[in-house]
Design a protein around this motif. Structure first.
Motif: not given
Lengths: 261, 385
Positions: B119, B122-123, B126, B141, B144-145, B149, B152-153
């Protein structure tokens, strides 16, 4: 509100509505208790150039700001391009798309480049593709003689250049009517000329223009009609020749004697 | 020449050739010149400079002595950090080293550590390109963030048995992980919410304006500790028995709403600074309310209040440490708890722990502060003189 007054017979209109760009019928407006516009009746024909002058506080700016609803009138009717101004936000936005405005203090968007200032409204309001909007913007920036400044920010330009960008920004929406609210009052003497030149060139294209200004030379050169306002009312309205050489009202004579030396 | 002609005290003058621009005189004469002008220009400034240097030396030298020179770097337990031959040792870094995993993630299962490390990775991957203005694809971007994200997190941190990720209850989250989760969620929620309430407070519509004022004044009028106690103790009493809100989510919402109220007032200050002409120009072009706000007013207003926004972010980041009061083990909470461990009980354990805490908090807060200064300079479009 504005529809309550059906007193249209007061001025029997000779013109058919599609010849009229703006129609104001018995328009009244107050700021609190202050009666700023009093029984304004005005018909603006398509392609007409009207100069509005008068002392400060006479309501001339308020008058043209009512036409694109930057100010709200409280009585009477205003019909722009055949659409009546009401509370209806959709109609207001429809009218604003067709009415360009140039302000005394330019009001360019300082966080956008000159080109972005010009393309913003066509892209977001007219839903124009970016490339086409940029072509139109460059076309009008050439018309106002500053295509080379397209990628600068407004803060990097002189006052005269900023005002010409503001004119180009309005023209990029390809409006049918242009309103000018004292466009040269905030400019240095040397820059007034370059802005007036652009406005004269615009007048020659047949644009409908309502110009609040103290530039009497401009009025003589391009205006079809001059309107003199005082205390919220139209005091005198005539052709430039008659207005300047043969004013009728005492108030007009006094005003002219003070501004024409 | 007649004697009566008065002689002018000045000479008539005219110029046909304009002067070319010349370079300015050299501003400084090197390092010595700078020192002389800025630090030793007269005896009083010299005295102040020397006093300042002395003060810095006193503070810095004892700090360096404690943190580096006398520090204990390795050891298995408290014996390594006890005074030797009656001489006190410095910072007990061996203790921080031994507890490091716990400080980072609380009681997150050791074999699942890869999940929050992923996490983080990836954080960062991004966030960094989004923060660097030159990197393209900002829209994708950001999507996604802020879109993909968080999902995913959540899946990685909390777990999803269907994907083979065992559940890790939020009660097991802790340390820096918990601090970062609360702070980043708080930041991401509070800014847009603050903008909405700032716009609401300036709305023409009385109901919206009243609700915004009520929200802002309520949250500003209550201390954060009260909010946290309310959320952890009172809220469950009010909710139906079968509704249980997660122990971490409750203070998280409290912190986010609290920060949003402050953010709203910061943003309102920016909105008030935008001249009326900007609104009028946008309206005259036919822009709708939301276009006007989104394209013209907010970009300028937010740029003006970057210092205030970052101030609120930094305040929020540090305020997350208050959740330790309601029994969550954030970074501060877990460090304080570890101090009770008899295995590492030495005279310098606590100072070391707080020094470590200060360094970690400072790293994040100073980072935000520097980035905001960079952003202010980057967004400046006016005439630079």
């Amino acid at each position: 509100m504005s529809t309550t007054s059906n007193n249209t017979s007061a001025i029997a209109s000779a013109a058919s509505t599609d010849e009229l760009a703006v129609q104001m019928i018995d328009v009244n407006k107050w700021y609190g208790e202050f009666h700023v516009l009093r029984d304004i009746n005005l018909e603006v024909f398509r392609g007409e150039r009207i100069v509005i002058c008068g002392p400060s506080g006479s309501g001339k700016s308020t008058l043209i700001r009512c036409i694109n609803r930057l100010e709200e009138h409280q009585a009477g009717r205003i019909i722009v391009n055949g659409t009546e101004l009401t509370e209806d936000v959709k109609k207001i936005e429809e009218i604003r798309r067709e009415v360009g405005m140039v302000f005394q203090h330019f009001n360019l968007f300082p966080h956008l480049t000159v080109l972005e200032n010009c393309t913003l409204a066509p892209i977001w309001v007219r839903r124009m593709p970016k490339k086409e909007a940029e072509e139109i913007a460059m076309h009008f920036l050439e018309k106002v003689h500053i295509p080379e400044q397209a990628h600068k920010y407004p803060g990097q330009l002189s006052g005269g250049q900023q005002q010409r960008v503001a004119i180009a920004r309005s023209l990029c929406m390809q409006p049918q009517i242009m309103l000018f609210d004292e466009p040269t009052s905030a400019l240095d003497p040397e820059m007034i000329k370059e802005v007036l030149e652009v406005m004269v060139e615009l007048a020659e294209t047949g644009m409908t223009m309502l110009v609040v200004t103290h530039e009497m030379g401009f009025a003589r050169q391009v205006a079809d009609r001059v309107i003199f306002m005082d205390q919220g009312q139209i005091v005198e309205m005539n052709t430039p020749e008659e207005f300047f050489t043969n004013p009728q009202s005492e108030r007009t004579k006094l005003f002219l004697s003070q501004i024409l030396h | 020449m007649p004697a009566t002609t008065k002689k002018l005290p000045w000479q008539p003058f005219h110029r046909n050739d304009m002067l070319p621009p010349k370079p300015p005189p050299p501003a400084t004469t090197g390092v010595l010149g700078w020192l002389r002008r800025n630090l030793f220009s007269n005896w009083w400034n010299t005295l102040l400079t020397l006093l300042g240097l002395w003060f810095i030396w006193v503070v810095a030298s004892s700090l360096i002595e404690f943190a580096l020179i006398k520090a204990v770097w390795t050891g298995e337990d408290r014996n390594a950090c006890l005074p030797k031959d009656g001489v006190e040792v410095g910072a007990c870094w061996a203790y921080v080293n031994a507890k490091f995993n716990q400080f980072m993630d609380g009681f997150y299962p050791a074999d699942q550590e890869w999940r929050y490390l992923t996490v983080y990775a990836v954080g960062i991957a991004l966030l960094v390109p989004l923060l660097i203005p030159k990197v393209p694809w900002k829209g994708l971007n950001a999507l996604l963030l802020f879109g993909a994200y968080p999902v995913l997190a959540y899946l990685l941190l909390y777990g999803a048995p269907s994907l083979g990720l065992p559940i890790v209850e939020t009660t097991q989250w802790g340390g820096l992980l918990l601090t970062l989760v609360i702070a980043s969620v708080g930041i991401v929620i509070s800014l847009p919410l603050g903008i909405v309430f700032a716009l609401g407070r300036r709305s023409q519509l009385p109901v919206i304006r009243f609700l915004s004022i009520a929200f802002i004044e309520f949250w500003r009028g209550v201390p954060l500790i009260t909010v946290l106690f309310m959320s952890s103790v009172m809220l469950p009493l009010f909710l139906p028995e079968d509704v249980t809100l997660d122990k971490v989510v409750r203070p998280l919402v409290g912190v986010a709403l609290f920060a949003a109220a402050y953010m709203a007032e910061v943003v309102r200050g920016g909105l008030q600074a935008i001249p009326k002409g900007q609104y009028e120009a946008a309206q005259a072009l036919g822009l709708t309310y939301w276009q006007m706000m989104g394209l013209i007013i907010l970009p300028q207003a937010l740029k003006l209040v970057i210092p205030g926004i970052v101030n609120t972010f930094i305040g929020l980041f540090k305020d997350t440490s208050l959740v330790s009061i309601i029994g969550l083990f954030d970074l501060l909470g877990i460090v304080q708890t570890s101090l009770a461990d008899a295995k590492w009980s030495t005279p310098t354990t606590a100072p070391t722990a707080y020094l470590f805490l200060a360094l970690v908090y400072f790293f994040f807060c100073y980072g935000m502060s520097r980035y905001s200064l960079f952003m202010e300079r980057h967004l400046h479009t006016g005439h630079k003189r």
